[in-house]
Design a protein around this motif. Structure first.
Motif, PDB file in Angstrom:
ATOM      1  N   LEU A  42      15.686  10.511  30.720  1.00 23.60           N
ATOM      2  CA  LEU A  42      14.721  11.588  30.503  1.00 23.60           C
ATOM      3  C   LEU A  42      13.596  11.526  31.529  1.00 23.60           C
ATOM      4  N   GLN A  43      13.150  10.335  31.845  1.00 24.73           N
ATOM      5  CA  GLN A  43      12.085  10.203  32.840  1.00 24.73           C
ATOM      6  C   GLN A  43      12.570  10.609  34.229  1.00 24.73           C
ATOM      7  N   ARG A  44      13.780  10.219  34.573  1.00 25.81           N
ATOM      8  CA  ARG A  44      14.322  10.574  35.892  1.00 25.81           C
ATOM      9  C   ARG A  44      14.515  12.080  36.040  1.00 25.81           C
ATOM     10  N   ASN A  45      14.638  12.769  34.927  1.00 31.10           N
ATOM     11  CA  ASN A  45      14.829  14.215  34.962  1.00 31.10           C
ATOM     12  C   ASN A  45      13.553  14.987  34.639  1.00 31.10           C
ATOM     13  N   GLY A  46      12.420  14.300  34.595  1.00 32.35           N
ATOM     14  CA  GLY A  46      11.137  14.966  34.404  1.00 32.35           C
ATOM     15  C   GLY A  46      10.846  15.427  33.002  1.00 32.35           C
ATOM     16  N   ILE A  47      11.612  14.949  32.019  1.00 33.93           N
ATOM     17  CA  ILE A  47      11.383  15.358  30.631  1.00 33.93           C
ATOM     18  C   ILE A  47      10.326  14.467  29.978  1.00 33.93           C
ATOM     19  N   LEU A  48      10.328  13.206  30.329  1.00 33.85           N
ATOM     20  CA  LEU A  48       9.253  12.282  29.964  1.00 33.85           C
ATOM     21  C   LEU A  48       8.509  11.934  31.246  1.00 33.85           C
ATOM     22  N   THR A  49       7.207  12.167  31.277  1.00 33.71           N
ATOM     23  CA  THR A  49       6.490  12.018  32.548  1.00 33.71           C
ATOM     24  C   THR A  49       5.277  11.095  32.503  1.00 33.71           C
ATOM     25  N   GLU A  50       4.860  10.670  31.324  1.00 32.00           N
ATOM     26  CA  GLU A  50       3.554  10.019  31.224  1.00 32.00           C
ATOM     27  C   GLU A  50       3.565   8.498  31.264  1.00 32.00           C
ATOM     28  N   GLU A  60       5.797  19.105  21.701  1.00 26.85           N
ATOM     29  CA  GLU A  60       4.371  18.858  21.992  1.00 26.85           C
ATOM     30  C   GLU A  60       3.967  17.481  21.495  1.00 26.85           C
ATOM     31  N   ASP A  61       4.406  17.130  20.296  1.00 21.75           N
ATOM     32  CA  ASP A  61       4.045  15.848  19.697  1.00 21.75           C
ATOM     33  C   ASP A  61       4.547  14.679  20.540  1.00 21.75           C
ATOM     34  N   LEU A  62       5.775  14.772  21.014  1.00 28.81           N
ATOM     35  CA  LEU A  62       6.374  13.683  21.791  1.00 28.81           C
ATOM     36  C   LEU A  62       6.183  13.872  23.295  1.00 28.81           C
ATOM     37  N   ARG A  63       5.475  14.923  23.663  1.00 27.90           N
ATOM     38  CA  ARG A  63       5.191  15.217  25.078  1.00 27.90           C
ATOM     39  C   ARG A  63       6.474  15.336  25.890  1.00 27.90           C
ATOM     40  N   LEU A  64       7.377  16.143  25.371  1.00 23.81           N
ATOM     41  CA  LEU A  64       8.651  16.391  26.045  1.00 23.81           C
ATOM     42  C   LEU A  64       8.552  17.678  26.861  1.00 23.81           C
ATOM     43  N   ASN A  65       8.869  17.578  28.135  1.00 22.87           N
ATOM     44  CA  ASN A  65       8.865  18.753  28.994  1.00 22.87           C
ATOM     45  C   ASN A  65      10.256  19.374  28.975  1.00 22.87           C
ATOM     46  N   LEU A  66      10.440  20.357  28.088  1.00 21.40           N
ATOM     47  CA  LEU A  66      11.759  20.969  27.905  1.00 21.40           C
ATOM     48  C   LEU A  66      11.849  22.370  28.500  1.00 21.40           C
ATOM     49  N   ASP A  67      10.895  22.706  29.362  1.00 24.68           N
ATOM     50  CA  ASP A  67      10.877  24.050  29.952  1.00 24.68           C
ATOM     51  C   ASP A  67      12.130  24.347  30.773  1.00 24.68           C
TER      52      ASP A  67
END
Length: 218
Positions: free
Chosen positions: A90-98, A175-182
């Protein structure tokens, strides 16, 4: 035992004590002698222990550490029957970024964590029906399995606790888990839904409904 032997392993992703013994070609060399040599090489920084009985030369590490497939390769060496998933994908794909996460993978074997000089490698056990949704590649002759984005998201949510308060109307899971699913495509959504169906998990059905209400609206 001469350290020049190590140069024979500089082009290999890993080696074992048995490999050292075979290279020497001397059956009479005691296991204790080889173990002592390995211990001295580790203390001298010439080799890195990946896990018990499995090593990598410092030279190989320095030559390959910056390659994007290096950590995935090490993960596959530690537990061959595993696939990269969860936070790492998920991080490598920009879904988890923080945050920065360890290398995370899924396996049919027991849940466990390896910590070595190269970092932390965490493995979660999953049931056989859900051991799917990954693609294979290869680096330095080592097969590497990596989850699709949809499967990585499924695994990530599947292993997380699901509190009853999150079922309330208006709860925004992404939003709660800060997932970028755009950028989560329609095909990714369909694939995610297929894993939910296979899982027969009430929790995952609730999570799917929550995602449909907020980020996956038609």
């Amino acid at each position: 035992m001469k350290s020049i032997i190590l140069s024979s392993f500089d082009s290999l992703p890993y080696f074992t004590m048995e490999a050292v013994k075979q290279l020497l070609g001397v059956e009479s060399v005691a296991a204790g002698t080889i173990q002592t040599a390995l211990y001295r090489w580790m203390k001298a920084g010439q080799i890195i222990q990946l896990k018990k009985g499995v090593y990598m030369t410092r030279r190989f590490f320095e030559q390959h550490r910056a390659i994007v497939d290096f950590a995935p390769m090490v993960s596959a060496i530690l537990i061959p029957q595993s696939y990269l998933s969860l936070e790492y994908i998920l991080q490598r794909n920009g879904i988890l970024t923080e945050m920065t996460y360890p290398v995370t993978a899924v396996t049919l074997k027991q849940t466990r964590v390896f910590e070595n000089t190269l970092g932390t490698f965490a493995y979660r056990n999953i049931k056989a029906d859900l051991y799917r949704g990954f693609l294979f590649s290869e680096y330095m002759g080592i097969p590497i399995a990596q989850a699709t984005v949809a499967k990585a998201l499924f695994d990530f949510l599947y292993f997380r606790p699901w509190k009853s308060s999150r079922r309330l109307a208006g709860y925004d899971l992404a939003e709660d888990l800060r997932l970028n699913l755009d950028d989560f495509s329609e095909n990714d959504q369909v694939e995610f839904e297929s894993f939910v169906e296979i899982s027969k998990s009430k929790k995952m059905e609730q999570i799917l409904k929550a995602l449909r209400k907020t980020v996956w609206q038609p």
